[in-house]
Design a protein around this motif. Structure first.
Motif, PDB file in Angstrom:
ATOM      1  N   ASP A  46       5.340  -7.600  43.609  1.00  0.00           N
ATOM      2  CA  ASP A  46       5.566  -8.216  44.909  1.00  0.00           C
ATOM      3  C   ASP A  46       4.964  -7.318  45.990  1.00  0.00           C
ATOM      4  O   ASP A  46       5.518  -6.263  46.323  1.00  0.00           O
ATOM      5  CB  ASP A  46       7.074  -8.402  45.141  1.00  0.00           C
ATOM      6  N   ARG A  47       3.839  -7.738  46.526  1.00  0.00           N
ATOM      7  CA  ARG A  47       3.105  -6.912  47.490  1.00  0.00           C
ATOM      8  C   ARG A  47       3.827  -6.814  48.835  1.00  0.00           C
ATOM      9  O   ARG A  47       3.721  -5.797  49.529  1.00  0.00           O
ATOM     10  CB  ARG A  47       1.688  -7.461  47.676  1.00  0.00           C
ATOM     11  N   GLU A  48       4.561  -7.838  49.191  1.00  0.00           N
ATOM     12  CA  GLU A  48       5.293  -7.797  50.457  1.00  0.00           C
ATOM     13  C   GLU A  48       6.377  -6.725  50.407  1.00  0.00           C
ATOM     14  O   GLU A  48       6.551  -5.944  51.345  1.00  0.00           O
ATOM     15  CB  GLU A  48       5.907  -9.166  50.742  1.00  0.00           C
ATOM     16  N   HIS A  49       7.107  -6.687  49.299  1.00  0.00           N
ATOM     17  CA  HIS A  49       8.151  -5.666  49.161  1.00  0.00           C
ATOM     18  C   HIS A  49       7.545  -4.267  49.052  1.00  0.00           C
ATOM     19  O   HIS A  49       8.111  -3.299  49.582  1.00  0.00           O
ATOM     20  CB  HIS A  49       9.012  -5.961  47.928  1.00  0.00           C
ATOM     21  N   ALA A  50       6.410  -4.168  48.367  1.00  0.00           N
ATOM     22  CA  ALA A  50       5.744  -2.863  48.250  1.00  0.00           C
ATOM     23  C   ALA A  50       5.331  -2.353  49.627  1.00  0.00           C
ATOM     24  O   ALA A  50       5.493  -1.163  49.943  1.00  0.00           O
ATOM     25  CB  ALA A  50       4.535  -2.969  47.333  1.00  0.00           C
ATOM     26  N   ALA A  51       4.796  -3.254  50.467  1.00  0.00           N
ATOM     27  CA  ALA A  51       4.384  -2.856  51.812  1.00  0.00           C
ATOM     28  C   ALA A  51       5.597  -2.448  52.659  1.00  0.00           C
ATOM     29  O   ALA A  51       5.535  -1.491  53.442  1.00  0.00           O
ATOM     30  CB  ALA A  51       3.634  -4.009  52.484  1.00  0.00           C
ATOM     31  N   ALA A  52       6.709  -3.167  52.496  1.00  0.00           N
ATOM     32  CA  ALA A  52       7.917  -2.835  53.260  1.00  0.00           C
ATOM     33  C   ALA A  52       8.456  -1.464  52.861  1.00  0.00           C
ATOM     34  O   ALA A  52       8.885  -0.683  53.714  1.00  0.00           O
ATOM     35  CB  ALA A  52       8.973  -3.916  53.038  1.00  0.00           C
ATOM     36  N   LEU A  53       8.417  -1.147  51.577  1.00  0.00           N
ATOM     37  CA  LEU A  53       8.871   0.170  51.123  1.00  0.00           C
ATOM     38  C   LEU A  53       7.934   1.273  51.625  1.00  0.00           C
ATOM     39  O   LEU A  53       8.389   2.353  52.009  1.00  0.00           O
ATOM     40  CB  LEU A  53       8.957   0.197  49.595  1.00  0.00           C
ATOM     41  N   ALA A  54       6.640   0.995  51.610  1.00  0.00           N
ATOM     42  CA  ALA A  54       5.684   1.983  52.118  1.00  0.00           C
ATOM     43  C   ALA A  54       5.946   2.282  53.589  1.00  0.00           C
ATOM     44  O   ALA A  54       5.837   3.431  54.038  1.00  0.00           O
ATOM     45  CB  ALA A  54       4.256   1.477  51.920  1.00  0.00           C
ATOM     46  N   ALA A  55       6.320   1.254  54.347  1.00  0.00           N
ATOM     47  CA  ALA A  55       6.620   1.446  55.765  1.00  0.00           C
ATOM     48  C   ALA A  55       7.856   2.325  55.962  1.00  0.00           C
ATOM     49  O   ALA A  55       8.012   2.963  57.000  1.00  0.00           O
ATOM     50  CB  ALA A  55       6.826   0.087  56.439  1.00  0.00           C
TER      51      ALA A  55
END
Length: 388
Positions: A347-356
């Motif tokens: 899930d790329r959206e969740h991955a981006a949110a965690l990176a943030a």
């Protein structure tokens, strides 16, 4: 070998014939015999059929069907003609393409296969359907793979993390044999005396003695959905290795929509693996809530979430928990996979949110995992692969 067999042009035709397959040499004009014909037959049984027909549209009679004796003979053939790495790929393809997983419930079949991480994952997914007569054979197969992985990974993991623990426990008034000379010299370069060609070490930096008491706590939180099978195997092995180190307190938690703490089984990773239940849904938020409840020393804790991040629980709550853990001092690591295959679908959206939030998600190979853990323990940037 005959002169004809060593002719370069004939050898090229022979290789093309093996690549192309086909009953009529597929236009190469090269017939196969002996071992070449046997190899071709083994390949055709697996790759020469698609819904009962060859790629060229001709009916083909070859195939493995659902016959255990036929599959057992085929497994013996491919082990005779191909190296172990190729055998493992062909076994995996046979399970995926021909639906042969259920045949692994027979002890005779398990004794014939080439054991590897992917086979262990398949066996774990069949665990609940496995008859008692097969379970002991399955445990033997799994134990062989686990022991091979421990031999490969344990020594380097312990050495890397022991060094990281020592460095993370640095003190400023060390005894002579505890001085970290590289960092001491770097910290005192401004006190260099050119006339004496020496440095006056006004500030000493040393290693603490990490073996006096537990210095770090590690929580491995593992997604046991079906796509994470190889990661579950590797994480269980690493969990056992970490648990064997007196300087690290290790907890291993697996989850789907439920959460199971397998920490008390860490002395035997085979027991851990058979305590998992591959498949099912995913509730990362619930798993992190449990992990959060187990943290007593946030500044000395590393939480490793191993998941493809397809969250079936409450997304915003999951992110709030990660943010709260990091704010309290927890080192949070997100691995999309812990395997040799690289990043899976995730899930790329969740991955981006965690990176943030400062917890970038990336796939990690087993060989890189010790370095990732060492960086987390020392609270320095994680050595993420370039592709991440």
């Amino acid at each position: 070998m005959t002169a004809e067999a060593t002719d370069p042009a004939q050898e090229r035709l022979r290789r093309w014939r093996l690549v192309l397959g086909g009953d009529s040499a597929d236009g190469t004009g090269c017939a196969l015999s002996g071992q070449d014909a046997a190899m071709d037959g083994a390949l055709t049984a697996l790759y020469g059929r698609k819904d009962g027909r060859s790629q060229g549209g001709r009916d083909r009679s070859a195939g493995l069907g659902a016959s255990a004796p036929s599959v057992a003979r085929w497994l013996g053939d491919i082990r005779t003609y191909f190296p172990s790495s190729v055998v493992q790929v062909m076994q995996r393809d046979a399970i995926d393409r021909l639906g042969l997983a259920t045949l692994l419930l027979e002890p005779e079949m398990l004794e014939a296969v080439e054991a590897d991480v992917h086979l262990v994952g398949t066996l774990l997914s069949l665990n609940k359907a496995m008859p008692e007569t097969t379970k002991e054979t399955a445990r033997t197969v799994v134990r062989k793979v686990v022991e091979d992985l421990e031999k490969r990974l344990a020594t380097r993991t312990r050495a890397t993390l022991t060094g990281a623990l020592d460095r993370s426990a640095r003190v400023n008034r060390p005894r002579h044999h505890d001085i970290d000379w590289n960092r001491t010299i770097a910290a005192n370069l401004k006190h260099y005396l050119p006339e004496y060609r020496t440095i006056v070490p006004e500030r000493l930096i040393g290693y603490g003695r990490a073996n006096r008491s537990t210095k770090k706590e590690v929580i491995l939180c593992i997604d046991q959905s079906g796509s994470m099978a190889a990661s579950v195997v590797y994480a269980s092995v690493f969990g056992a290795v970490l648990a064997s180190m007196r300087t690290i307190s290790t907890r291993l938690v697996v989850f789907d929509t439920a959460v199971v703490d397998l920490t008390d089984q860490l002395d035997d990773p085979v027991d851990v693996l058979f305590g998992t239940q591959l498949g099912g849904g995913t509730d990362i938020n619930r798993a992190l809530a449990y992990c959060q409840s187990q943290i007593t020393r946030p500044a000395e804790t590393v939480v490793v979430l191993i998941s493809d991040l397809y969250e079936g629980g409450i997304r915003n709550e999951m992110l709030k928990r990660v943010s709260a853990m990091k704010a309290s001092g927890v080192q949070f690591v997100t691995l999309l996979a812990l395997s040799d295959e690289g990043a899976p679908a995730y899930d790329r959206e969740h991955a981006a949110a965690l990176a943030a939030l400062g917890a970038p998600a990336f796939a990690c190979t087993p060989d890189l995992f010790p370095e990732v853990m060492a960086a987390a323990i020392e609270k320095r940037p994680l050595p993420m692969p370039d592709a991440a």
